[in-house]
Write a protein that holds these residues in place. Structure first.
Motif, PDB file in Angstrom:
ATOM      1  N   ASN A   1       0.814  -1.210   0.000  1.00  0.00           N
ATOM      2  CA  ASN A   1       0.000   0.000   0.000  1.00  0.00           C
ATOM      3  C   ASN A   1       0.856   1.273   0.000  1.00  0.00           C
ATOM      4  O   ASN A   1       0.525   2.234  -0.683  1.00  0.00           O
TER       5      ASN A   1
ATOM      6  N   MET B   1       1.977   1.806  -3.445  1.00  0.00           N
ATOM      7  CA  MET B   1       0.860   2.220  -4.308  1.00  0.00           C
ATOM      8  C   MET B   1       0.429   3.658  -4.043  1.00  0.00           C
ATOM      9  O   MET B   1       0.010   4.365  -4.944  1.00  0.00           O
ATOM     10  N   ILE B   2       0.551   4.076  -2.776  1.00  0.00           N
ATOM     11  CA  ILE B   2       0.075   5.421  -2.428  1.00  0.00           C
ATOM     12  C   ILE B   2       1.112   6.490  -2.766  1.00  0.00           C
ATOM     13  O   ILE B   2       0.781   7.555  -3.272  1.00  0.00           O
ATOM     14  N   MET B   3       2.388   6.182  -2.533  1.00  0.00           N
ATOM     15  CA  MET B   3       3.405   7.237  -2.622  1.00  0.00           C
ATOM     16  C   MET B   3       4.171   7.254  -3.948  1.00  0.00           C
ATOM     17  O   MET B   3       4.604   8.303  -4.387  1.00  0.00           O
TER      18      MET B   3
ATOM     19  N   PRO C   1       1.286  12.911   2.325  1.00  0.00           N
ATOM     20  CA  PRO C   1       0.860  11.610   1.784  1.00  0.00           C
ATOM     21  C   PRO C   1      -0.272  11.682   0.742  1.00  0.00           C
ATOM     22  O   PRO C   1      -0.410  10.779  -0.085  1.00  0.00           O
TER      23      PRO C   1
ATOM     24  N   LYS D   1      -6.952   3.176  -1.884  1.00  0.00           N
ATOM     25  CA  LYS D   1      -5.943   2.682  -0.935  1.00  0.00           C
ATOM     26  C   LYS D   1      -5.427   3.818  -0.047  1.00  0.00           C
ATOM     27  O   LYS D   1      -5.184   3.632   1.148  1.00  0.00           O
ATOM     28  N   PHE D   2      -5.283   4.997  -0.647  1.00  0.00           N
ATOM     29  CA  PHE D   2      -4.877   6.167   0.145  1.00  0.00           C
ATOM     30  C   PHE D   2      -5.920   6.462   1.230  1.00  0.00           C
ATOM     31  O   PHE D   2      -5.583   6.639   2.410  1.00  0.00           O
TER      32      PHE D   2
ATOM     33  N   VAL E   1      -6.084   4.169   4.332  1.00  0.00           N
ATOM     34  CA  VAL E   1      -5.016   4.312   5.326  1.00  0.00           C
ATOM     35  C   VAL E   1      -5.070   5.681   6.012  1.00  0.00           C
ATOM     36  O   VAL E   1      -4.967   5.779   7.227  1.00  0.00           O
ATOM     37  N   TYR E   2      -5.254   6.754   5.219  1.00  0.00           N
ATOM     38  CA  TYR E   2      -5.085   8.113   5.754  1.00  0.00           C
ATOM     39  C   TYR E   2      -6.394   8.840   6.065  1.00  0.00           C
ATOM     40  O   TYR E   2      -6.412   9.764   6.862  1.00  0.00           O
TER      41      TYR E   2
ATOM     42  N   ALA F   1      -9.407  -1.346  -0.809  1.00  0.00           N
ATOM     43  CA  ALA F   1      -8.664  -0.673   0.261  1.00  0.00           C
ATOM     44  C   ALA F   1      -7.255  -1.245   0.447  1.00  0.00           C
ATOM     45  O   ALA F   1      -6.300  -0.494   0.660  1.00  0.00           O
ATOM     46  N   PHE F   2      -7.123  -2.581   0.375  1.00  0.00           N
ATOM     47  CA  PHE F   2      -5.817  -3.171   0.729  1.00  0.00           C
ATOM     48  C   PHE F   2      -5.357  -4.275  -0.220  1.00  0.00           C
ATOM     49  O   PHE F   2      -4.411  -5.006   0.105  1.00  0.00           O
TER      50      PHE F   2
END
Lengths: 43, 443
Positions: free
Chosen positions: A3, A6-8, B176, B241-242, B245-246, B293-294
């Protein structure tokens, strides 16, 4: 871990790769609608 | 209705809702102008040169209107949200300033580009002038998106006795939320730009125009539509996915996901009973929310009940989320079908039904942009800067915002009527066929 990648990181690649694919596809592909493709060509 | 918070939100909504159309098209169009000119020079095809020239003219008018709405937003940030600027201004002044710089960079080169057609012996030198326009417009999107990203995941400062201290502007910019938001903003802008150009060409073909100019324009734009629609789908997955998590509360509100659970299902549509937290008539896709999500069907997704109810975003964002995703899927499908029809010889890519869908794609793309924007902004409520400052604490307490709302709404309505009229008049007065003939193209 997946993750985080994938996010950053992945989003930046998506933009550059898609721009690259688009540019190459347009430049390298055969001219569309060949029936009248000669129309407009400079002699 | 005299509540300054409500009216300030309304005025910001109206201004940004109008500006986002100009901004999206302004970011999306330059890459097509640049590539059309490049192809025209490389293949010695005047059709593409005329395409680039006409698109530039339309683009210039949209940029001019975007300047007006962008300037208004600059003022509104300080006047309607003084506490926001007082607290966050220290931290995000760098990207706000750089956004203005990027815009000027774009505007200066646009002026030079516009007035130097056929002035260079080597046409590639003129094409090179389009590169700063592409870079400037996308950089402008980058800088302003970092500000919005900061509002969702603030970092790069310390709080000392309620005041902001030890500011690190670059850390604040590269928070992020920046990568996923920036990527989504850019690819959707390129997608919207493609669909607007494709819709104009498809409209002319539907009306019986036969010049190959329109077919080439449609084909070029549809290539952009397909590539950037796929990129947008990938980005949508990354954004999920972001959020997981955030900003789990935003994802949970968008999906009406109340209980934290593994193997979470994705919900499409439905009607919510908020008291019972039950959904009627919705379509559920097993495991899909956990995968979104994951990437794992067994993953645990945080539910809304983990958060105090006063910190829940409004639950109606579910519908905006659904609308954005549906339109995105539709646009990807239309561009995919076009290329199947083009490459499978028996099928007709220029059939009226497909052209109609391409024409519908332009307003739908704009509707999708608006839905996505509403989803992400309302989904951050009650915060203006998540976890730091609420919207109600950030708004002005001044009276007479109501009159400003009326005044600006009138201005945007006038612009919304005048802008299409000006564009239609500009292009119908000098149509593409006439321009091609002027350039020595035999039709």
């Amino acid at each position: 871990m997946i993750n985080d990648f994938m996010i950053m990181i992945l989003p930046v690649f998506v933009v550059f790769v898609s721009l690259g694919v688009f540019f190459l596809w347009v430049i390298k592909s055969k001219e569309p609608y060949e029936m009248n493709a000669e129309e407009g060509k400079e002699k | 209705m005299n509540d300054p918070i409500v009216v300030s939100r309304l005025l910001t909504f109206v201004t940004l809702g109008f500006h986002i159309i100009m901004a999206t098209i302004g970011v999306g169009l330059p890459i097509y102008i640049s590539i059309a000119e490049y192809v025209g020079i490389k293949k010695k095809d005047r059709n593409y040169i005329v395409m680039a020239q006409r698109w530039t003219r339309g683009y210039t008018i949209l940029v001019a209107v975007g300047v007006v709405t962008g300037t208004i937003i600059g003022f509104q940030l300080s006047l309607l949200w003084p506490t926001f600027m007082q607290q966050a201004g220290h931290v995000i002044s760098l990207p706000l300033f750089m956004e203005t710089f990027a815009f000027f960079f774009e505007a200066i080169f646009l002026g030079i580009y516009l007035y130097t057609w056929n002035r260079f012996r080597n046409p590639y030198h003129h094409w090179l002038l389009s590169i700063p326009i592409v870079l400037g417009s996308s950089a402008s999107a980058f800088f302003i998106t970092t500000v919005n990203a900061f509002m969702n995941t603030p970092q790069g400062f310390d709080r000392e006795n309620g005041a902001v201290a030890n500011v690190q502007p670059l850390v604040a910019m590269f928070n992020p939320a920046t990568p996923s938001k920036l990527s989504h903003v850019l690819t959707t802008a390129y997608l919207t730009g493609a669909l607007i150009l494709a819709a104009i060409a498809a409209y002319h073909l539907m009306r019986g125009k036969t010049a190959v100019y329109y077919k080439k324009g449609l084909h070029l734009a549809m290539k952009g539509a397909l590539v950037f629609a796929i990129a947008t789908v990938v980005n949508g997955d990354i954004s999920g996915k972001f959020l997981a998590v955030y900003q789990p509360e935003k994802l949970a509100a968008a999906e009406w996901h109340f209980e934290t659970e593994e193997r979470a299902k994705l919900l499409i549509g439905g009607i919510l009973d908020p008291d019972e937290q039950e959904v009627k008539f919705g379509i559920e896709i097993p495991f899909a929310l956990s995968i979104l999500a994951f990437n794992r069907p067994s993953a645990e997704v945080i539910g809304l009940n983990e958060f105090p109810e006063e910190l829940w975003p409004p639950l109606y964002i579910h519908y905006f989320f659904n609308l954005m995703v549906f339109i995105g899927m539709f646009l990807a499908a239309v561009s995919f079908i076009y290329f199947i029809c083009y490459y499978v010889r028996r099928l007709q890519p220029l059939n009226p039904w497909l052209l109609r869908m391409v024409v519908a794609g332009a307003p739908l793309a704009i509707l999708s942009i608006e839905s996505g924007w509403i989803m992400t902004e309302v989904g951050r409520q009650p915060w203006i800067i998540r976890g730091m400052l609420t919207v109600s604490d950030a708004a002005t307490t001044a009276e007479h915002v109501w009159e400003m709302l009326l005044l600006f709404s009138g201005l945007y309505m006038a612009l919304a009527i005048l802008l299409p009229l000006i564009l239609i008049r500009l292009f119908s007065k000098k149509n593409a066929e006439a321009e091609l003939e002027n350039q020595g193209v035999i039709l």
